[in-house]
Design an enzyme around this catalytic site. Structure first.
Site, mmCIF file in Angstrom:
data_model
loop_
_atom_site.group_PDB
_atom_site.id
_atom_site.type_symbol
_atom_site.label_atom_id
_atom_site.label_comp_id
_atom_site.label_asym_id
_atom_site.label_seq_id
_atom_site.Cartn_x
_atom_site.Cartn_y
_atom_site.Cartn_z
ATOM 1 N N TYR A 291 0.840 -1.206 0.000
ATOM 2 C CA TYR A 291 0.000 0.000 0.000
ATOM 3 C C TYR A 291 0.871 1.250 0.000
ATOM 4 O O TYR A 291 0.648 2.181 -0.786
ATOM 5 C CB TYR A 291 -0.929 -0.026 1.221
ATOM 6 N N GLU B 202 -11.528 5.812 4.938
ATOM 7 C CA GLU B 202 -11.020 6.638 6.037
ATOM 8 C C GLU B 202 -12.088 6.839 7.110
ATOM 9 O O GLU B 202 -11.783 6.838 8.292
ATOM 10 C CB GLU B 202 -10.530 8.004 5.533
ATOM 11 N N TRP C 125 -5.301 1.597 10.457
ATOM 12 C CA TRP C 125 -5.449 1.544 8.998
ATOM 13 C C TRP C 125 -5.234 0.130 8.478
ATOM 14 O O TRP C 125 -5.891 -0.285 7.524
ATOM 15 C CB TRP C 125 -4.501 2.538 8.330
#
Length: 188
Positions: free
Chosen positions: A19, A41, A49
């Site tokens: 990522y 988000e 995350w």
């Protein structure tokens, strides 16, 4: 073994590293991708995350590949199905916020021509290149994310506090918060 220097937060997990190396901080101007990141988000609020990244494909499947036009019209039966889906974060407020946010997203598109024009207008259409040496220097939010958060809330968005908005700005390349020694800093 890689000799590339990465931002400290991304090291040690293959999914995080991919990522970081391929997506994080790359400027995104496509409305569909901006919407996906915004929704991810908002689901991340209060969580890590990596938790969201690990569920990303499940989110895509559950939310019709983040098709905001479909999401804006979800009815209670779809909401009930989502709240039973163990592959995503089953938070009723966040699921409902996704629908509200899809509707608000389309209103911005109508007003500005695209969500991209609207959101990138906060940085004059180009990324802000910060020069942080390490993770401890990177803020959780800024006066600019405060301003954007306030405007999104005024337009009806939910779960878009300043910290969530700043994470969105980082992810979509509105700000380049790669550490200056990171191999991606100059690339993005």
């Amino acid at each position: 073994m890689s000799t590339k220097h990465r931002c400290d937060w991304s090291v040690g997990d293959a999914l995080y590293e991919a990522y970081h190396d391929e997506e994080w901080g790359v400027p995104v101007y496509d409305d569909a991708t901006l919407f996906e990141f915004l929704i991810l988000e908002t689901f991340q609020a209060g969580l890590s995350w990596i938790t969201i990244l690990r569920k990303r494909e499940n989110f895509r499947k559950a939310f019709d590949n983040f098709d905001y036009k479909k999401i804006a019209n979800y009815k209670q039966d779809k909401i009930d199905t989502l709240l039973q889906d163990a592959g995503i974060i089953r938070n009723k407020l966040k699921v409902n916020a996704t629908i509200t946010n899809a509707q608000a997203f389309m209103k911005i598109q109508e007003e500005f021509g695209s969500f991209s024009k609207y959101i990138w207008g906060f940085v004059d259409g180009k990324p802000i290149n910060n020069g942080f040496k390490n993770l401890s220097e990177v803020p959780a939010n800024t006066p600019l994310s405060d301003k954007l958060s306030k405007d999104l809330k005024k337009r009806g968005f939910k779960f878009v506090g300043s910290t969530v908005v700043y994470a969105h700005m980082q992810a979509t390349g509105m700000v380049n918060d790669h550490e200056i020694e990171c191999f991606r800093y100059k690339e993005v």
